[in-house]
Design a protein around this motif. Structure first.
Motif, mmCIF file in Angstrom:
data_model
loop_
_atom_site.group_PDB
_atom_site.id
_atom_site.type_symbol
_atom_site.label_atom_id
_atom_site.label_comp_id
_atom_site.label_asym_id
_atom_site.label_seq_id
_atom_site.Cartn_x
_atom_site.Cartn_y
_atom_site.Cartn_z
ATOM 1 N N GLY A 51 -6.783 -10.259 -2.243
ATOM 2 C CA GLY A 51 -6.991 -9.639 -0.938
ATOM 3 C C GLY A 51 -6.238 -8.339 -0.803
ATOM 4 N N SER A 52 -4.959 -8.341 -1.163
ATOM 5 C CA SER A 52 -4.134 -7.137 -1.011
ATOM 6 C C SER A 52 -4.602 -6.015 -1.921
ATOM 7 N N SER A 53 -4.870 -6.327 -3.186
ATOM 8 C CA SER A 53 -5.234 -5.273 -4.138
ATOM 9 C C SER A 53 -6.531 -4.586 -3.750
ATOM 10 N N SER A 227 2.746 -12.953 -5.192
ATOM 11 C CA SER A 227 1.850 -11.794 -5.215
ATOM 12 C C SER A 227 2.604 -10.460 -5.140
ATOM 13 N N LEU A 228 2.598 -9.722 -6.244
ATOM 14 C CA LEU A 228 3.150 -8.368 -6.248
ATOM 15 C C LEU A 228 2.248 -7.433 -5.450
ATOM 16 N N GLU A 229 0.951 -7.664 -5.507
ATOM 17 C CA GLU A 229 0.001 -6.836 -4.769
ATOM 18 C C GLU A 229 0.255 -6.893 -3.262
ATOM 19 N N SER A 230 0.643 -8.068 -2.776
ATOM 20 C CA SER A 230 0.941 -8.217 -1.350
ATOM 21 C C SER A 230 2.162 -7.388 -0.966
ATOM 22 N N VAL A 231 3.168 -7.361 -1.827
ATOM 23 C CA VAL A 231 4.356 -6.538 -1.583
ATOM 24 C C VAL A 231 3.965 -5.066 -1.498
ATOM 25 N N ILE A 232 3.107 -4.625 -2.430
ATOM 26 C CA ILE A 232 2.683 -3.224 -2.453
ATOM 27 C C ILE A 232 1.872 -2.882 -1.205
ATOM 28 N N GLY A 238 5.152 3.918 1.008
ATOM 29 C CA GLY A 238 6.154 4.130 -0.029
ATOM 30 C C GLY A 238 5.543 4.149 -1.416
ATOM 31 N N TYR A 239 4.516 3.339 -1.609
ATOM 32 C CA TYR A 239 3.787 3.288 -2.886
ATOM 33 C C TYR A 239 3.176 4.648 -3.215
ATOM 34 N N TYR A 240 2.431 5.201 -2.264
ATOM 35 C CA TYR A 240 1.790 6.494 -2.506
ATOM 36 C C TYR A 240 2.815 7.618 -2.647
ATOM 37 N N LEU A 241 3.889 7.545 -1.864
ATOM 38 C CA LEU A 241 4.913 8.583 -1.943
ATOM 39 C C LEU A 241 5.595 8.576 -3.302
ATOM 40 N N PHE A 263 10.784 2.352 -6.726
ATOM 41 C CA PHE A 263 9.777 1.634 -5.939
ATOM 42 C C PHE A 263 9.300 0.397 -6.697
ATOM 43 N N PHE A 264 8.976 0.562 -7.969
ATOM 44 C CA PHE A 264 8.418 -0.523 -8.775
ATOM 45 C C PHE A 264 9.404 -1.683 -8.876
ATOM 46 N N LEU A 265 10.664 -1.393 -9.181
ATOM 47 C CA LEU A 265 11.646 -2.458 -9.336
ATOM 48 C C LEU A 265 11.978 -3.119 -7.996
ATOM 49 N N ARG A 266 11.998 -2.329 -6.928
ATOM 50 C CA ARG A 266 12.215 -2.936 -5.603
ATOM 51 C C ARG A 266 11.066 -3.871 -5.243
ATOM 52 N N ALA A 267 9.848 -3.488 -5.615
ATOM 53 C CA ALA A 267 8.688 -4.353 -5.353
ATOM 54 C C ALA A 267 8.806 -5.650 -6.149
ATOM 55 N N LEU A 268 9.217 -5.553 -7.417
ATOM 56 C CA LEU A 268 9.412 -6.752 -8.229
ATOM 57 C C LEU A 268 10.523 -7.624 -7.653
ATOM 58 N N GLN A 269 11.555 -6.989 -7.104
ATOM 59 C CA GLN A 269 12.634 -7.737 -6.468
ATOM 60 C C GLN A 269 12.110 -8.532 -5.277
ATOM 61 N N GLN A 270 11.290 -7.888 -4.439
ATOM 62 C CA GLN A 270 10.706 -8.583 -3.299
ATOM 63 C C GLN A 270 9.799 -9.714 -3.753
ATOM 64 N N GLN A 271 9.059 -9.488 -4.834
ATOM 65 C CA GLN A 271 8.175 -10.525 -5.366
ATOM 66 C C GLN A 271 8.975 -11.764 -5.763
ATOM 67 N N GLU A 272 10.048 -11.576 -6.518
ATOM 68 C CA GLU A 272 10.803 -12.752 -6.976
ATOM 69 C C GLU A 272 11.573 -13.403 -5.827
ATOM 70 N N ARG A 273 12.030 -12.619 -4.856
ATOM 71 C CA ARG A 273 12.740 -13.211 -3.719
ATOM 72 C C ARG A 273 11.797 -14.055 -2.860
ATOM 73 N N ARG A 274 10.581 -13.563 -2.685
ATOM 74 C CA ARG A 274 9.587 -14.349 -1.935
ATOM 75 C C ARG A 274 9.329 -15.681 -2.625
#
Length: 349
Positions: A51-53, A227-232, A238-241, A263-274
């Protein structure tokens, strides 16, 4: 060839990589849930990812609509473009989850993944699985699917085959030499892939499929369950920037990798924390805690502390009912009580 010699390993980058790798190592212990619960987590994450992607690229289907569509994939006929894109993404994700060990990163395999991704997309029939023949550029979209502007220019059709050959060669050499951390290798590959934008359409979706594939191949086995896509999607600006800031410098002698890497590593961090929160929640449910008790603990995890008033507002349950649930989570050691009277609050041990 790509120049990654100037990547600065800042304290924040080190901290992010260390946390993600710690979770990677702990996943065996965290992943001791019953198989049916792990299957349920993966099912939810897959729906969120699809859905997110597709919404990042302009689709309007909600997660609930995506779930209904996935339940009827066998019909193989989809009326709208959104449905066609979701169906293709779902099938490619299933392939990656089931066969990631057997998918080498070659240009031919990338083209095959693109072909499968757009399998049901009628408008893409003429170019699926082939590099672009016309110039393309990346546009940003608002919540209504309207284009809000051009994010960045991409490689020309003439340069695309050469640049993709170089990128794939760089990736495989970097993975063999192991001079860069695997997470940085994945991040660089993804941002350069998007800078080239090798296909006429579907590049964003394919980049996220390739991200999942590369992370699985690097040993991050927990990826299908969060879902990493959901984080993005939740950090789209921030992704586009970050993309724009890094991609504008990639073809210079000193590329600025930092915006995208952060941005990429922060997104992965949010993914694993979720995922860590979801696993802990599942363990509480498995421990036969009532739903209200689980919600109390969830609130404390997410906000650092919880009060009786917080849970009354959140759940609408009565004070007397909640008193019993607070008593239970305290007795079992899930929370610790602080303060007295109206100033009472609770936190994790």
């Amino acid at each position: 060839m790509l120049s990654t010699d100037n990547i600065q390993i800042t304290p924040e980058l080190l901290t992010l990589v260390a946390e993600i790798d710690e979770f990677k190592g702990a996943w065996r212990a965290l992943g001791t849930l019953a198989p049916e619960r792990l299957k349920a987590l993966r099912h939810v994450a897959t729906i969120e990812s699809i859905g997110s992607s597709t919404r990042i690229e302009g689709s309007k289907l909600t997660d609930r609509e995506v779930e209904r569509l996935l339940a009827n994939l066998e019909i193989k006929k989809f009326d709208t473009r959104d449905e066609q894109e979701v169906a293709g993404y779902a099938e490619v994700m299933k392939l990656v989850f089931n066969a990631w060990q057997d998918i080498p990163i070659t240009e031919n395999h990338i083209k095959q993944l693109h072909r499968d991704l757009l399998r049901y997309s009628e408008k893409d029939e003429g170019h699926r699985g082939e590099y672009k023949a016309l110039s393309n550029s990346v546009a940003a979209f608002d919540e209504d699917g309207g284009q809000t502007g051009i994010v960045f220019e991409t490689a020309t059709p003439f340069d695309t085959p050469r640049l993709m050959t170089e990128l794939v060669a760089w990736l495989n050499e970097a993975r063999d030499l192991r001079r860069l951390h695997p997470l940085l290798v994945v991040a660089v590959f993804v941002v350069v892939f998007l800078e080239i934008h090798p296909f006429q359409d579907g590049n964003g979706r394919l980049s996220r499929v390739l991200t999942t594939l590369l992370l699985l191949q690097a040993g991050y086995a927990y990826v299908p369950y969060s879902s990493l896509e959901s984080v993005i999607e939740n950090s789209k600006e921030g992704y586009y920037l970050a993309l724009r800031q890094t991609q504008g410098s990639i073809r210079t002698p000193a590329p600025n990798w930092q915006p995208w890497l952060l941005f990429f590593l922060r997104a992965l961090q949010q993914q694993e924390r979720r995922l860590a929160l979801k696993v802990e929640r599942e363990k509480l449910v498995m421990a036969a805690l009532p739903e209200l008790a689980v919600q109390i603990i969830d609130f404390a995890r997410q906000h650092g502390r919880v009060t009786m008033g917080d849970i009354i507002k959140t759940t609408g349950a009565s004070r007397n009912t909640l008193k019993e649930h607070f008593r239970r989570v305290l007795e079992q050691g899930h929370l610790v009580k602080h303060g007295t009277g109206k100033g009472t609050w609770y936190a994790l041990p």
